[in-house]
Design a protein around this motif. Structure first.
Motif, mmCIF file in Angstrom:
data_model
loop_
_atom_site.group_PDB
_atom_site.id
_atom_site.type_symbol
_atom_site.label_atom_id
_atom_site.label_comp_id
_atom_site.label_asym_id
_atom_site.label_seq_id
_atom_site.Cartn_x
_atom_site.Cartn_y
_atom_site.Cartn_z
ATOM 1 N N GLU A 47 16.228 3.888 28.550
ATOM 2 C CA GLU A 47 16.322 4.992 27.600
ATOM 3 C C GLU A 47 15.044 5.126 26.798
ATOM 4 O OE1 GLU A 47 19.511 5.725 24.681
ATOM 5 O OE2 GLU A 47 20.815 4.867 26.223
ATOM 6 N N SER A 48 14.637 6.371 26.568
ATOM 7 C CA SER A 48 13.445 6.650 25.787
ATOM 8 C C SER A 48 13.667 7.910 24.973
ATOM 9 C CB SER A 48 12.239 6.835 26.715
ATOM 10 O OG SER A 48 11.134 7.364 26.014
ATOM 11 N N GLN A 49 13.385 7.819 23.678
ATOM 12 C CA GLN A 49 13.518 9.008 22.839
ATOM 13 C C GLN A 49 12.483 10.056 23.211
ATOM 14 O OE1 GLN A 49 13.299 7.539 18.827
ATOM 15 N NE2 GLN A 49 15.475 7.031 18.778
ATOM 16 N N LYS A 50 11.275 9.626 23.575
ATOM 17 C CA LYS A 50 10.194 10.542 23.937
ATOM 18 C C LYS A 50 10.386 11.176 25.307
ATOM 19 C CE LYS A 50 6.006 8.752 21.695
ATOM 20 N NZ LYS A 50 4.735 8.098 21.988
ATOM 21 N N MET A 51 10.830 10.370 26.277
ATOM 22 C CA MET A 51 10.801 10.793 27.664
ATOM 23 C C MET A 51 12.172 10.990 28.299
ATOM 24 S SD MET A 51 7.852 8.104 28.864
ATOM 25 C CE MET A 51 7.719 8.722 30.525
ATOM 26 N N GLY A 52 13.229 10.664 27.616
ATOM 27 C CA GLY A 52 14.552 10.686 28.232
ATOM 28 C C GLY A 52 14.829 9.341 28.882
ATOM 29 N N CYS A 53 14.096 9.056 29.969
ATOM 30 C CA CYS A 53 14.140 7.716 30.547
ATOM 31 C C CYS A 53 12.735 7.364 30.992
ATOM 32 C CB CYS A 53 15.158 7.608 31.677
ATOM 33 S SG CYS A 53 14.737 8.470 33.182
ATOM 34 N N LYS A 54 12.467 6.077 31.054
ATOM 35 C CA LYS A 54 11.113 5.612 31.363
ATOM 36 C C LYS A 54 11.165 4.289 32.098
ATOM 37 C CE LYS A 54 10.412 2.821 27.221
ATOM 38 N NZ LYS A 54 9.521 2.527 26.101
ATOM 39 N N GLY A 55 9.990 3.875 32.531
ATOM 40 C CA GLY A 55 9.820 2.559 33.106
ATOM 41 C C GLY A 55 8.879 1.767 32.219
ATOM 42 N N ILE A 56 8.974 0.461 32.319
ATOM 43 C CA ILE A 56 8.097 -0.427 31.561
ATOM 44 C C ILE A 56 7.807 -1.650 32.440
ATOM 45 C CG2 ILE A 56 9.990 -1.636 30.412
ATOM 46 C CD1 ILE A 56 8.211 -1.753 27.888
ATOM 47 N N ILE A 57 6.601 -2.158 32.347
ATOM 48 C CA ILE A 57 6.212 -3.345 33.118
ATOM 49 C C ILE A 57 5.538 -4.321 32.170
ATOM 50 C CG2 ILE A 57 4.792 -4.244 35.005
ATOM 51 C CD1 ILE A 57 4.921 -1.424 36.260
ATOM 52 N N LYS A 58 5.963 -5.582 32.231
ATOM 53 C CA LYS A 58 5.316 -6.653 31.474
ATOM 54 C C LYS A 58 4.669 -7.597 32.474
ATOM 55 C CE LYS A 58 8.324 -6.838 27.438
ATOM 56 N NZ LYS A 58 9.056 -7.762 26.558
ATOM 57 N N VAL A 59 3.376 -7.846 32.285
ATOM 58 C CA VAL A 59 2.639 -8.720 33.193
ATOM 59 C C VAL A 59 2.069 -9.875 32.385
ATOM 60 C CG1 VAL A 59 0.860 -8.836 34.957
ATOM 61 C CG2 VAL A 59 2.011 -6.656 34.522
ATOM 62 N N ALA A 60 2.548 -11.075 32.651
ATOM 63 C CA ALA A 60 2.096 -12.254 31.924
ATOM 64 C C ALA A 60 0.682 -12.644 32.339
ATOM 65 C CB ALA A 60 3.052 -13.418 32.168
ATOM 66 N N ASP A 61 -0.104 -13.040 31.348
ATOM 67 C CA ASP A 61 -1.443 -13.586 31.565
ATOM 68 C C ASP A 61 -2.376 -12.677 32.357
ATOM 69 O OD1 ASP A 61 -0.735 -15.954 30.177
ATOM 70 O OD2 ASP A 61 0.278 -16.676 31.984
ATOM 71 N N LYS A 62 -2.214 -11.359 32.203
ATOM 72 C CA LYS A 62 -3.078 -10.402 32.897
ATOM 73 C C LYS A 62 -3.545 -9.336 31.909
ATOM 74 C CE LYS A 62 -4.811 -7.860 36.308
ATOM 75 N NZ LYS A 62 -6.127 -8.113 36.773
ATOM 76 N N PHE A 63 -4.858 -9.119 31.896
ATOM 77 C CA PHE A 63 -5.448 -8.077 31.069
ATOM 78 C C PHE A 63 -6.228 -7.169 32.011
ATOM 79 C CE2 PHE A 63 -4.918 -11.902 28.547
ATOM 80 C CZ PHE A 63 -4.106 -11.417 27.538
ATOM 81 N N PHE A 64 -5.888 -5.912 32.055
ATOM 82 C CA PHE A 64 -6.460 -4.988 33.023
ATOM 83 C C PHE A 64 -7.851 -4.520 32.614
ATOM 84 C CE2 PHE A 64 -1.902 -4.826 33.552
ATOM 85 C CZ PHE A 64 -1.784 -5.009 34.920
ATOM 86 N N ASN A 65 -8.736 -4.409 33.605
ATOM 87 C CA ASN A 65 -10.100 -3.946 33.349
ATOM 88 C C ASN A 65 -10.137 -2.414 33.342
ATOM 89 O OD1 ASN A 65 -10.523 -2.957 36.059
ATOM 90 N ND2 ASN A 65 -10.873 -5.064 36.712
#
Length: 150
Positions: A47-65
């Motif tokens: 559920e998302s107030q902004k988008m209706g529904c959304k996806g989310i991803i959590k990536v441990a120990d990774k910082f994107f370039n």
């Protein structure tokens, strides 16, 4: 009765938030998250107030370039990367389309040199608001929403 989705807190890493649900697995494939050796948590149709529904991803120990972040811009506007260190939010980055895209999307012109020779694709972003890109080699214009990812 209030219900909550509980996902383990991230000690260090990146949260990719505000992903349109229909684009979630495109993000996974584009960033090759299936090859990660650290934990990856994926939330789909949340559920998302902004988008209706959304996806989310959590990536441990990774910082994107910056290159990886520019790849994300091809998939959807308004995504946000949240950098976590020692369980604290240290930075929020709004994903923006860069001025150029290299090796990310295919040229839709079958006669373009990049489709017939072993070379990376190269596009110039000519209109960030409308999402228009132009091939560096054949100058064919395409809409970002309709491109094919490599």
């Amino acid at each position: 009765m209030k219900k909550e989705l509980q996902v383990a807190a991230l000690e260090n890493g990146t949260v990719i938030d505000h992903i349109p649900s229909n684009k979630l697995f495109d993000v996974v494939n584009l960033l090759h998250l299936q090859k990660m050796t650290t934990p990856v948590t994926i939330g789909y149709n949340l559920e998302s107030q902004k988008m209706g529904c959304k996806g989310i991803i959590k990536v441990a120990d990774k910082f994107f370039n910056p290159e990886e972040m520019s790849r994300l811009s091809v998939i959807a506007k308004n995504m946000q990367l949240i950098i976590i260190k020692d369980y604290e939010v240290v930075e929020k980055i709004n994903v923006e389309v860069p001025d150029q895209l290299k090796g990310i999307v295919r040229c839709s012109n079958p006669k373009c040199i990049c489709n017939n020779e072993p070379m990376p694709t190269h596009f110039h972003v000519t209109d960030k608001v409308r999402g228009i890109i132009k091939c560096h080699y054949c100058e064919k214009e395409q809409e970002l929403e309709k491109v094919q990812l490599i």
